[in-house]
Scaffold this motif. Structure first.
Motif, PDB file in Angstrom:
ATOM      1  N   THR A  36       8.272 -12.872  14.477  1.00 21.38           N
ATOM      2  CA  THR A  36       7.769 -11.818  15.370  1.00 21.38           C
ATOM      3  C   THR A  36       6.462 -12.215  16.046  1.00 21.38           C
ATOM      4  N   LEU A  37       6.046 -13.465  15.861  1.00 23.66           N
ATOM      5  CA  LEU A  37       4.761 -13.919  16.395  1.00 23.66           C
ATOM      6  C   LEU A  37       4.889 -14.975  17.481  1.00 23.66           C
ATOM      7  N   GLY A 107       0.233  -5.899  -0.430  1.00 21.27           N
ATOM      8  CA  GLY A 107      -0.890  -5.102   0.056  1.00 21.27           C
ATOM      9  C   GLY A 107      -2.094  -5.902   0.521  1.00 21.27           C
ATOM     10  N   TYR A 108      -1.951  -7.211   0.588  1.00 22.29           N
ATOM     11  CA  TYR A 108      -3.094  -8.044   0.981  1.00 22.29           C
ATOM     12  C   TYR A 108      -3.565  -7.752   2.403  1.00 22.29           C
ATOM     13  N   VAL A 109      -2.634  -7.624   3.345  1.00 20.25           N
ATOM     14  CA  VAL A 109      -3.036  -7.407   4.736  1.00 20.25           C
ATOM     15  C   VAL A 109      -3.761  -6.081   4.885  1.00 20.25           C
ATOM     16  N   THR A 110      -3.242  -5.031   4.289  1.00 21.92           N
ATOM     17  CA  THR A 110      -3.911  -3.731   4.392  1.00 21.92           C
ATOM     18  C   THR A 110      -5.303  -3.799   3.777  1.00 21.92           C
ATOM     19  N   GLU A 111      -5.421  -4.434   2.626  1.00 22.80           N
ATOM     20  CA  GLU A 111      -6.716  -4.569   1.956  1.00 22.80           C
ATOM     21  C   GLU A 111      -7.709  -5.339   2.825  1.00 22.80           C
ATOM     22  N   ALA A 112      -7.267  -6.450   3.373  1.00 24.18           N
ATOM     23  CA  ALA A 112      -8.144  -7.280   4.204  1.00 24.18           C
ATOM     24  C   ALA A 112      -8.506  -6.569   5.501  1.00 24.18           C
ATOM     25  N   ARG A 138       8.104  -4.626  12.400  1.00 25.83           N
ATOM     26  CA  ARG A 138       8.004  -3.455  11.527  1.00 25.83           C
ATOM     27  C   ARG A 138       6.907  -3.595  10.476  1.00 25.83           C
ATOM     28  N   ARG A 139       6.751  -4.798   9.933  1.00 24.70           N
ATOM     29  CA  ARG A 139       5.742  -4.988   8.882  1.00 24.70           C
ATOM     30  C   ARG A 139       4.325  -4.728   9.422  1.00 24.70           C
ATOM     31  N   SER A 140       4.007  -5.307  10.567  1.00 23.06           N
ATOM     32  CA  SER A 140       2.667  -5.101  11.122  1.00 23.06           C
ATOM     33  C   SER A 140       2.467  -3.669  11.571  1.00 23.06           C
ATOM     34  N   ARG A 141       3.484  -3.071  12.131  1.00 22.52           N
ATOM     35  CA  ARG A 141       3.359  -1.678  12.553  1.00 22.52           C
ATOM     36  C   ARG A 141       3.116  -0.768  11.340  1.00 22.52           C
TER      37      ARG A 141
END
Length: 184
Positions: A36-37, A107-112, A138-141
């Motif tokens: 998706t990138l 949960g790493y991305v949300t935490e960061a 969907r994951r990033s959204r």
């Protein structure tokens, strides 16, 4: 310039180092991560991208920083903020992330991203922070929504650096006004 460091309970966001090239290339050459990138990246392309981040950090004091597990010092991706360069986020505080497939779902991305937003809003006076991604990411959204960002359908756009027929061209925009942010 001193190395930037921003710590969370499990993670460290820091300035890029030469030894980050090989592990970040492994991430950027993984077809699942890049689905998706954009296309998978060569080692030279990743080296140029890291140099671009170093330049952005030197100019602005922030970038998409190297993202590392504190316990093991393993690089698992990037997270941070740049001044957007495309569409409705041009010149605005654009948050972004990319993470190794093995680190998905923890949960790493949300935490960061939460820590990066906290840091940014303390050090800058922008009225909002922003994020963009392809329509189907969907994951990033989901991360954007967990952060409290609001989808702005009025700001959907075709990415100007992608061909009109590229399936990744349609992008969505999310905004988080400063007044709506709840620090961690």
């Amino acid at each position: 310039m001193a190395e930037f460091r921003l710590e969370t309970p499990r993670l460290l966001m820091r300035s890029w180092r030469d030894e980050d090239l090989a592990p970040f290339h492994a991430i950027c050459s993984d077809p699942e991560v890049m689905a998706t990138l954009g296309p998978v990246m060569s080692r030279d392309e990743v080296a140029a991208l890291i140099e671009r981040m170093r330049g952005i950090e030197a100019e602005h004091g922030h970038c998409f920083w190297a993202l590392v597990l504190r316990q093991t010092d393993q690089l698992i991706g990037w997270c941070g903020v740049i001044r957007g360069s495309a569409g409705p986020v041009e010149g605005k505080a654009e948050f972004g992330w990319r993470i190794a497939r093995a680190a998905w779902g923890q949960g790493y991305v949300t935490e960061a991203a939460r820590a990066a937003i906290d840091w940014f809003l303390v050090h800058h006076d922008d009225p909002s922070v922003w994020a963009i991604t392809t329509v189907g990411n969907r994951r990033s959204r989901a991360v954007m929504e967990r952060l409290g960002m609001q989808y702005r359908p009025d700001l959907d756009f075709d990415h100007p650096r992608l061909a009109a027929d590229d399936p990744l061209s349609p992008h969505v925009t999310y905004e988080l006004p400063r007044r709506d942010w709840s620090p961690a």
